[in-house]
Design an enzyme around this catalytic site. Structure first.
Site, short mmCIF file in Angstrom:
data_model
loop_
_atom_site.label_atom_id
_atom_site.label_comp_id
_atom_site.label_asym_id
_atom_site.label_seq_id
_atom_site.Cartn_x
_atom_site.Cartn_y
_atom_site.Cartn_z
N GLY A 162 0.86 -1.18 0.00
CA GLY A 162 0.00 0.00 0.00
C GLY A 162 0.89 1.23 0.00
N MET A 193 2.92 2.68 2.37
CA MET A 193 4.29 2.56 2.90
C MET A 193 5.10 1.52 2.13
SD MET A 193 4.75 4.72 5.25
CE MET A 193 6.07 4.17 6.30
N ASN A 241 2.95 -0.40 12.43
CA ASN A 241 2.52 0.17 13.71
C ASN A 241 1.83 -0.93 14.51
OD1 ASN A 241 3.35 2.83 13.38
ND2 ASN A 241 1.41 3.50 12.50
N ALA A 295 3.39 8.05 4.08
CA ALA A 295 3.04 7.93 2.66
C ALA A 295 1.53 7.86 2.55
CB ALA A 295 3.66 6.66 2.07
N LYS A 331 5.79 4.38 20.18
CA LYS A 331 5.01 4.76 18.99
C LYS A 331 3.58 4.27 19.12
CE LYS A 331 4.88 5.67 14.25
NZ LYS A 331 4.91 5.14 12.90
N ASN A 357 0.10 6.45 18.86
CA ASN A 357 -1.04 6.06 18.03
C ASN A 357 -2.27 5.72 18.88
OD1 ASN A 357 1.34 4.35 15.95
ND2 ASN A 357 0.37 6.30 15.49
N ASN A 378 -4.41 8.64 17.48
CA ASN A 378 -5.19 8.03 16.39
C ASN A 378 -6.61 7.73 16.85
OD1 ASN A 378 -2.54 7.96 15.44
ND2 ASN A 378 -2.84 6.08 14.28
N SER A 402 -3.85 8.09 10.76
CA SER A 402 -4.27 7.04 9.82
C SER A 402 -5.59 6.39 10.24
CB SER A 402 -3.18 5.99 9.67
OG SER A 402 -2.84 5.46 10.92
P1 NAD Z 1 -2.36 1.05 3.29
O1 NAD Z 1 -3.73 1.21 3.82
O2 NAD Z 1 -1.86 2.05 2.30
O3 NAD Z 1 -2.23 -0.37 2.63
C1 NAD Z 1 -2.51 -1.54 3.37
C2 NAD Z 1 -3.20 -2.54 2.45
O4 NAD Z 1 -4.53 -2.11 2.16
C3 NAD Z 1 -2.52 -2.73 1.13
O5 NAD Z 1 -2.50 -4.11 0.85
C4 NAD Z 1 -3.42 -1.97 0.17
O6 NAD Z 1 -3.37 -2.41 -1.15
C5 NAD Z 1 -4.76 -2.20 0.77
N1 NAD Z 1 -5.68 -1.18 0.30
C6 NAD Z 1 -5.57 0.14 0.49
N2 NAD Z 1 -6.56 0.82 -0.12
C7 NAD Z 1 -7.34 -0.13 -0.73
C8 NAD Z 1 -8.52 -0.07 -1.51
N3 NAD Z 1 -9.12 1.09 -1.80
N4 NAD Z 1 -9.04 -1.22 -1.97
C9 NAD Z 1 -8.46 -2.41 -1.68
N5 NAD Z 1 -7.33 -2.53 -0.93
C10 NAD Z 1 -6.77 -1.40 -0.46
O7 NAD Z 1 -1.38 0.88 4.54
P2 NAD Z 1 -0.11 1.76 4.96
O8 NAD Z 1 -0.57 3.14 5.27
O9 NAD Z 1 0.95 1.54 3.98
O10 NAD Z 1 0.27 1.08 6.36
C11 NAD Z 1 1.03 -0.11 6.49
C12 NAD Z 1 1.54 -0.19 7.93
O11 NAD Z 1 2.46 0.88 8.16
C13 NAD Z 1 0.46 -0.04 9.00
O12 NAD Z 1 0.78 -0.79 10.13
C14 NAD Z 1 0.52 1.45 9.34
O13 NAD Z 1 0.00 1.73 10.61
C15 NAD Z 1 2.02 1.66 9.26
N6 NAD Z 1 2.43 3.05 9.02
C16 NAD Z 1 1.83 3.81 8.07
C17 NAD Z 1 2.28 5.12 7.85
C18 NAD Z 1 1.69 5.98 6.77
O14 NAD Z 1 2.05 7.15 6.68
N7 NAD Z 1 0.83 5.47 5.88
C19 NAD Z 1 3.34 5.61 8.61
C20 NAD Z 1 3.96 4.79 9.55
C21 NAD Z 1 3.49 3.50 9.74
C1 AOT Z 2 1.52 10.25 13.75
N1 AOT Z 2 0.56 9.52 13.06
O1 AOT Z 2 1.53 7.48 13.07
C2 AOT Z 2 2.86 9.94 13.74
O2 AOT Z 2 -1.25 8.48 11.42
O3 AOT Z 2 -0.76 6.47 12.10
C3 AOT Z 2 -0.55 7.69 12.03
C4 AOT Z 2 0.61 8.23 12.76
C5 AOT Z 2 3.76 10.72 14.45
C6 AOT Z 2 3.33 11.82 15.13
C7 AOT Z 2 1.98 12.11 15.15
C8 AOT Z 2 1.11 11.35 14.45
#
Ligand code: NAD
Ligand code: AOT
Length: 312
Positions: A10, A12, A105, A131, A187, A191, A195, A260
């Site tokens: 997805g 990240m 997370n 991302a 972390k 969250n 969150n 998120s």
């Molecule tokens: P994401 O929601 O972008 O993707 C996760 C999964 O969901 C993927 O397999 C994706 O293809 C699927 N998905 C997303 N939208 C979809 C749709 N419309 N239809 C069908 N499937 C769909 O997840 P992410 O944000 O990359 O997060 C991954 C991990 O990293 C999580 O544990 C999250 O908490 C953590 N994380 C995320 C961020 C961030 O900024 N996104 C930052 C730090 C940690």
């Molecule tokens: C966040 N947010 O991690 C991170 O959206 O899942 C999230 C997330 C760092 C500081 C504040 C918020």
């Protein structure tokens, strides 16, 4: 050339895959969202970076069931509730030397991964990169970040340091951690406060911080996180934790951010990672005789909102 599979591509996973391929690694993006995989294979991964023309990056993508080759490194980047299913599906990609990295997370992931491969090949951590997935095959990147990583087995320190090198060479600013469990809990506590509250109250981090109730709410949640963390040998001091969270209310820090869980639940009506944050604390607290009523209530409220908003 290191052979790397991103298991869950997805927002990240695509970011990490894009950056790792750009520095000469052989990367494949694995994802269960068929339209996303097809869009990447047809048009390339579209990478939007503020102030730049969108990039179309050729990078192979596949459904996790369609790849069987043993990998050098697998980076897990599903959402927490998809992790077990992904680990089951990618078994053919895991050989005796395959290193598996988890930067999701949430709490409890090392124990989940240990059911599928030896501890010597498991590496866990956190990332402060962000991302967004803007549509099938399209990500939006902004800001900077870092990674903290550590080996689960004591004798895998050198392998962890090699992974840190691999990620840093790709610009991902990785660091070897000597206490990654503390970082994972800290972390999760950020969250588990911001969150969950922003999702339930439908606000961003700065708006939460402006309410007169914010300190009371945060204090109650953090106290229970701290008590349960102690049962796992993690010293999460409530006052230090609050001092870590409060500055994030500032718009110069994370104030303008909708966490998120807000994006998943309120904006897109998708399931949340609540069971791996407040839900984990509530569950382990109950098992270990520690009162966690606040995190129990928050978990129930988020699940209730999921039931109200998510179409069956
Ligand atoms: P994401 O929601 O972008 O993707 C996760 C999964 O969901 C993927 O397999 C994706 O293809 C699927 N998905 C997303 N939208 C979809 C749709 N419309 N239809 C069908 N499937 C769909 O997840 P992410 O944000 O990359 O997060 C991954 C991990 O990293 C999580 O544990 C999250 O908490 C953590 N994380 C995320 C961020 C961030 O900024 N996104 C930052 C730090 C940690
Ligand atoms: C966040 N947010 O991690 C991170 O959206 O899942 C999230 C997330 C760092 C500081 C504040 C918020």
């Amino acid at each position: 050339m290191t052979k790397i599979a991103i298991a869950g591509s997805g927002a990240m996973g695509s970011r990490f895959g894009y950056m790792l391929q750009a520095t000469g690694n052989s990367v494949v993006l694995l994802d269960n969202w068929a339209a996303h995989v097809q869009a990447i294979n047809t048009n390339g991964l579209t990478v939007n970076i503020a102030g730049q023309a969108p990039l179309q990056v050729q990078i192979p993508a596949a459904l996790p069931t369609d790849i069987k080759e043993i990998q050098d490194v697998i980076i897990l980047f599903t959402k927490s509730m998809q992790l077990t299913n992904m680990l089951q599906t990618i078994q053919p990609l895991i050989g005796p030397k395959t290193k598996v990295v988890c930067l999701l997370n949430g709490l409890g992931h090392p124990e989940t991964i240990e059911r599928y491969l030896p501890k010597t090949n498991i590496f866990v951590g956190i990332t402060l990169w962000t991302a967004g997935l803007t549509g099938p095959g399209e990500i939006t990147l902004s800001g900077s970040g870092s990674v903290e990583l550590q080996n689960v087995a004591p004798d895998s320190q050198n392998a962890a340091k090699a992974l840190v090198e691999l990620l840093s060479a790709a610009g991902l600013k990785a660091h070897y951690s000597t206490d990654v469990l503390f970082s994972i809990w800290r972390k999760a506590c950020v969250n588990g406060t911001l969150n969950s509250l922003c999702a339930l109250l439908d606000c961003n981090i700065a708006q939460l911080g402006q309410t007169s109730q914010a300190t009371t709410l945060l204090t109650a949640i953090v106290a229970e996180f701290s008590a349960v963390a102690a049962t796992e040998g993690v010293d999460l001091q409530p006052a230090e934790m609050l001092a870590h969270i409060m500055p994030l209310f500032n718009p110069e820090e994370a104030g303008d951010h909708y966490p998120s869980m807000h994006q998943d639940l309120i904006q897109h009506h998708r399931p949340t990672e609540i069971d791996y944050l407040n839900g984990y604390v509530a569950r382990k607290g109950t098992e270990r005789g520690i009162a966690t009523p606040v995190n129990q209530l928050i978990t129930e409220l988020v699940h209730t909102k999921e039931a109200l908003l998510i179409e069956k």
